[in-house]
Write a protein that holds these residues in place. Structure first.
Motif, PDB file in Angstrom:
ATOM      1  N   ALA A 356       0.828  -1.213   0.000  1.00  0.00           N
ATOM      2  CA  ALA A 356       0.000   0.000   0.000  1.00  0.00           C
ATOM      3  C   ALA A 356       0.857   1.257   0.000  1.00  0.00           C
ATOM      4  O   ALA A 356       0.529   2.264  -0.636  1.00  0.00           O
ATOM      5  N   ALA A 357       1.985   1.223   0.722  1.00  0.00           N
ATOM      6  CA  ALA A 357       2.883   2.377   0.769  1.00  0.00           C
ATOM      7  C   ALA A 357       3.418   2.699  -0.623  1.00  0.00           C
ATOM      8  O   ALA A 357       3.547   3.870  -1.006  1.00  0.00           O
ATOM      9  N   LYS A 358       3.719   1.653  -1.402  1.00  0.00           N
ATOM     10  CA  LYS A 358       4.193   1.871  -2.769  1.00  0.00           C
ATOM     11  C   LYS A 358       3.102   2.478  -3.639  1.00  0.00           C
ATOM     12  O   LYS A 358       3.347   3.384  -4.451  1.00  0.00           O
ATOM     13  N   LEU A 359       1.863   1.988  -3.475  1.00  0.00           N
ATOM     14  CA  LEU A 359       0.746   2.516  -4.263  1.00  0.00           C
ATOM     15  C   LEU A 359       0.532   4.006  -4.015  1.00  0.00           C
ATOM     16  O   LEU A 359       0.239   4.768  -4.941  1.00  0.00           O
ATOM     17  N   TYR A 360       0.708   4.407  -2.750  1.00  0.00           N
ATOM     18  CA  TYR A 360       0.425   5.784  -2.368  1.00  0.00           C
ATOM     19  C   TYR A 360       1.694   6.639  -2.268  1.00  0.00           C
ATOM     20  O   TYR A 360       1.669   7.724  -1.712  1.00  0.00           O
ATOM     21  N   ASN A 361       2.804   6.126  -2.815  1.00  0.00           N
ATOM     22  CA  ASN A 361       4.067   6.871  -2.833  1.00  0.00           C
ATOM     23  C   ASN A 361       4.499   7.338  -1.448  1.00  0.00           C
ATOM     24  O   ASN A 361       4.984   8.461  -1.275  1.00  0.00           O
ATOM     25  N   VAL A 362       4.335   6.484  -0.454  1.00  0.00           N
ATOM     26  CA  VAL A 362       4.721   6.823   0.914  1.00  0.00           C
ATOM     27  C   VAL A 362       6.198   6.481   1.126  1.00  0.00           C
ATOM     28  O   VAL A 362       6.581   5.312   1.086  1.00  0.00           O
ATOM     29  N   VAL A 363       7.007   7.493   1.325  1.00  0.00           N
ATOM     30  CA  VAL A 363       8.441   7.283   1.571  1.00  0.00           C
ATOM     31  C   VAL A 363       8.860   7.826   2.932  1.00  0.00           C
ATOM     32  O   VAL A 363      10.016   7.706   3.324  1.00  0.00           O
ATOM     33  N   ALA A 364       7.925   8.426   3.640  1.00  0.00           N
ATOM     34  CA  ALA A 364       8.197   8.947   4.985  1.00  0.00           C
ATOM     35  C   ALA A 364       6.899   8.875   5.783  1.00  0.00           C
ATOM     36  O   ALA A 364       5.808   9.004   5.230  1.00  0.00           O
ATOM     37  N   ILE A 365       7.034   8.611   7.063  1.00  0.00           N
ATOM     38  CA  ILE A 365       5.861   8.514   7.928  1.00  0.00           C
ATOM     39  C   ILE A 365       6.067   9.403   9.157  1.00  0.00           C
ATOM     40  O   ILE A 365       7.218   9.713   9.507  1.00  0.00           O
ATOM     41  N   PRO A 366       4.955   9.820   9.803  1.00  0.00           N
ATOM     42  CA  PRO A 366       3.557   9.481   9.541  1.00  0.00           C
ATOM     43  C   PRO A 366       3.018  10.153   8.280  1.00  0.00           C
ATOM     44  O   PRO A 366       3.449  11.241   7.908  1.00  0.00           O
ATOM     45  N   GLN A 367       2.065   9.495   7.657  1.00  0.00           N
ATOM     46  CA  GLN A 367       1.381  10.046   6.495  1.00  0.00           C
ATOM     47  C   GLN A 367      -0.010   9.430   6.451  1.00  0.00           C
ATOM     48  O   GLN A 367      -0.183   8.250   6.779  1.00  0.00           O
ATOM     49  N   ASN A 368      -1.024  10.216   6.053  1.00  0.00           N
ATOM     50  CA  ASN A 368      -2.377   9.676   5.994  1.00  0.00           C
ATOM     51  C   ASN A 368      -3.186  10.282   4.860  1.00  0.00           C
ATOM     52  O   ASN A 368      -2.818  11.333   4.306  1.00  0.00           O
ATOM     53  N   PHE A 369      -4.267   9.600   4.507  1.00  0.00           N
ATOM     54  CA  PHE A 369      -5.163  10.019   3.434  1.00  0.00           C
ATOM     55  C   PHE A 369      -6.593   9.846   3.925  1.00  0.00           C
ATOM     56  O   PHE A 369      -6.972   8.753   4.357  1.00  0.00           O
ATOM     57  N   LEU A 370      -7.393  10.895   3.855  1.00  0.00           N
ATOM     58  CA  LEU A 370      -8.798  10.815   4.251  1.00  0.00           C
ATOM     59  C   LEU A 370      -9.640  10.553   3.009  1.00  0.00           C
ATOM     60  O   LEU A 370      -9.614  11.331   2.054  1.00  0.00           O
ATOM     61  N   ILE A 371     -10.378   9.437   3.028  1.00  0.00           N
ATOM     62  CA  ILE A 371     -11.187   9.004   1.888  1.00  0.00           C
ATOM     63  C   ILE A 371     -12.665   9.192   2.215  1.00  0.00           C
ATOM     64  O   ILE A 371     -13.122   8.825   3.306  1.00  0.00           O
ATOM     65  N   ASP A 372     -13.434   9.756   1.274  1.00  0.00           N
ATOM     66  CA  ASP A 372     -14.867   9.953   1.529  1.00  0.00           C
ATOM     67  C   ASP A 372     -15.654   8.699   1.126  1.00  0.00           C
ATOM     68  O   ASP A 372     -15.085   7.739   0.587  1.00  0.00           O
ATOM     69  N   PRO A 373     -16.976   8.670   1.369  1.00  0.00           N
ATOM     70  CA  PRO A 373     -17.787   7.472   1.066  1.00  0.00           C
ATOM     71  C   PRO A 373     -17.768   7.065  -0.407  1.00  0.00           C
ATOM     72  O   PRO A 373     -18.079   5.923  -0.736  1.00  0.00           O
ATOM     73  N   ASN A 374     -17.389   7.979  -1.303  1.00  0.00           N
ATOM     74  CA  ASN A 374     -17.321   7.666  -2.729  1.00  0.00           C
ATOM     75  C   ASN A 374     -15.932   7.182  -3.152  1.00  0.00           C
ATOM     76  O   ASN A 374     -15.676   6.986  -4.345  1.00  0.00           O
ATOM     77  N   GLY A 375     -15.033   7.027  -2.173  1.00  0.00           N
ATOM     78  CA  GLY A 375     -13.689   6.558  -2.488  1.00  0.00           C
ATOM     79  C   GLY A 375     -12.774   7.631  -3.025  1.00  0.00           C
ATOM     80  O   GLY A 375     -11.764   7.321  -3.674  1.00  0.00           O
ATOM     81  N   VAL A 376     -13.084   8.893  -2.752  1.00  0.00           N
ATOM     82  CA  VAL A 376     -12.280  10.022  -3.239  1.00  0.00           C
ATOM     83  C   VAL A 376     -11.404  10.565  -2.108  1.00  0.00           C
ATOM     84  O   VAL A 376     -11.861  10.698  -0.971  1.00  0.00           O
ATOM     85  N   ILE A 377     -10.162  10.877  -2.429  1.00  0.00           N
ATOM     86  CA  ILE A 377      -9.243  11.454  -1.436  1.00  0.00           C
ATOM     87  C   ILE A 377      -9.611  12.922  -1.234  1.00  0.00           C
ATOM     88  O   ILE A 377      -9.516  13.733  -2.168  1.00  0.00           O
ATOM     89  N   ILE A 378     -10.034  13.269  -0.019  1.00  0.00           N
ATOM     90  CA  ILE A 378     -10.466  14.644   0.239  1.00  0.00           C
ATOM     91  C   ILE A 378      -9.498  15.415   1.133  1.00  0.00           C
ATOM     92  O   ILE A 378      -9.635  16.625   1.310  1.00  0.00           O
ATOM     93  N   ALA A 379      -8.505  14.725   1.702  1.00  0.00           N
ATOM     94  CA  ALA A 379      -7.502  15.412   2.522  1.00  0.00           C
ATOM     95  C   ALA A 379      -6.300  14.490   2.704  1.00  0.00           C
ATOM     96  O   ALA A 379      -6.414  13.265   2.599  1.00  0.00           O
ATOM     97  N   LYS A 380      -5.130  15.100   2.976  1.00  0.00           N
ATOM     98  CA  LYS A 380      -3.907  14.327   3.181  1.00  0.00           C
ATOM     99  C   LYS A 380      -3.092  14.932   4.330  1.00  0.00           C
ATOM    100  O   LYS A 380      -3.179  16.125   4.605  1.00  0.00           O
TER     101      LYS A 380
END
Length: 396
Positions: A356-380
């Motif tokens: 999952a980290a590779k899919l979301y280009n995560v190379v440093a943590i902490p990191q997060n993505f807020l997903i809405d009910p439609n599966g859309v990223i609305i905040a990071k």
């Protein structure tokens, strides 16, 4: 379970000692004489070497061994670890026969029986070594106690013992760091306090505020010594790394912009059951990338727990993705329990190779993505008050 030895309390040993500063006066130096006695070493070496890391700019000292005896003289501007070894060209490894020593001003009597690793140090020049051993006594004893539990024949099938090991192992490093901090603040003029300060600062386990506190209690003459300069170099590199990381994170963030569809993945939870992101369809979910060893992640967890408790009844979910490695599974499970993370936790235990980290280009943590009910990223990257503000807006 490996013993917590002197080196485990020196996470920056390879960079610790930057050779004697010209600003230090001769009377400030740690001038020492090592008188060594080797017994029952087979074969008996013809030479003994005192090794310094290459960053010292100093070649190895050596002494001939005659009838099992040798003498080495040295001078350092501050007390820091040196290593006695049988070969000056081989890198020091855990399985190599060697002895790590923190010399002080004076004479050091060393007695080695069957190997250098089994060496006893006495004499007034060994006072720094003895002081360090006192500070690390609890860590050594606790590590040995944990090791005995792991060796118990019933350990592999006893969940109670496993839980005890997870808890005690998780607390071990914290106790060691705390003991060093307390010692430095009570004994700023001690021979080993400068080295302990360098160890703590370079470890990355102390906060900027605590770093400032430790540096404030250091004697002025130490601030211009090799360790003082070494600390400044560590802080400089850390600042540069933070700026570089921020720039790199922004570049990667731009590859998954707000408003884009969250990428699907499936991964096992703590019990080995697969969980997919699509199972959260129709719900708000925060994908939280973290790890048990990540100090900023652990510091953020209480805020995340508070937000989860406040908004879970309104439909807020958290999906934790751990970037722990397979060898860190016990620490990962212990951190979940200790930090009271009550939401689903996933990991393939591949560290930064996490799917999952590779899919979301995560190379440093902490990191997060807020997903809405439609599966859309609305905040990071919502942390601290930013997370609370965004959730208040979503669930108003």
């Amino acid at each position: 379970m490996k013993k917590l030895n002197l080196k485990m309390l020196m996470p920056a040993f390879a960079l610790t000692a930057l050779l004697a500063s010209k600003s230090a006066t001769a009377q400030d130096n740690k001038n020492f004489v090592i008188n060594g006695q080797l017994e029952n070493l087979n074969p008996m070496p013809t030479k003994i070497y005192v090794l310094y890391d290459k960053v010292f700019g100093k070649t190895a000292d050596s002494a001939s061994v005659s009838n099992g005896k040798y003498t080495i003289k040295g001078s350092l501007d501050v007390s820091f670890p040196i290593t006695l070894a049988l070969n000056k060209n081989e890198p020091i490894k855990k399985d190599k026969d060697h002895f790590t020593l923190v010399p002080d001003n004076g004479t050091i009597e060393l007695r080695s029986i069957t190997s250098l690793s089994n060496t006893e140090a006495t004499g007034n020049g060994a006072s720094a070594q003895e002081e360090l051993q006192k500070i690390s006594a609890f860590s050594r004893q606790e590590s040995e106690a944990i090791g005995k539990i792991v060796k118990d024949p019933s350990y592999s099938t006893n969940d109670s013992l496993k839980k005890e090991v997870q808890t005690r192992s998780s607390n071990l490093l914290g106790n060691a760091l705390s003991n060093m901090i307390v010692y430095i603040r009570k004994n700023p003029n001690s021979s080993i306090s400068p080295f302990l300060t360098y160890t703590l600062v370079s470890s990355g386990f102390v906060t900027p505020a605590m770093t400032d506190t430790l540096l404030m209690v250091l004697p002025e003459k130490i601030k211009t010594s090799s360790i003082g300069k070494g600390i400044n170099e560590v802080l400089k590199k850390r600042t540069e790394a933070s700026l570089e990381e921020a720039a790199k994170r922004k570049e990667l963030d731009d590859k998954i912009p707000l408003g884009s569809k969250a990428l699907e993945f499936s991964m096992n939870d703590t019990k080995g059951a697969p969980v997919s992101l699509s199972s959260y369809k129709g719900k708000y979910v925060l994908i939280d990338f973290w790890a048990s060893w990540c100090k900023p992640c652990r510091e953020e967890n209480p805020n995340l727990v508070k937000a989860y408790q406040k908004y879970k009844a309104k439909g807020f979910n958290v999906l934790g993705i751990s970037l722990d490695a397979a060898s860190q599974k016990a620490a990962w499970l212990a951190a979940i329990e200790k930090d009271n993370l009550q939401w689903t936790q996933l990991s393939d235990l591949k560290g930064f190779g996490n799917q999952a980290a590779k899919l979301y280009n995560v190379v440093a943590i902490p990191q997060n993505f807020l997903i809405d009910p439609n599966g859309v990223i609305i905040a990071k990257n919502l942390r601290g008050e930013a997370l609370n503000i965004k959730l208040a807006e979503v669930f108003k």
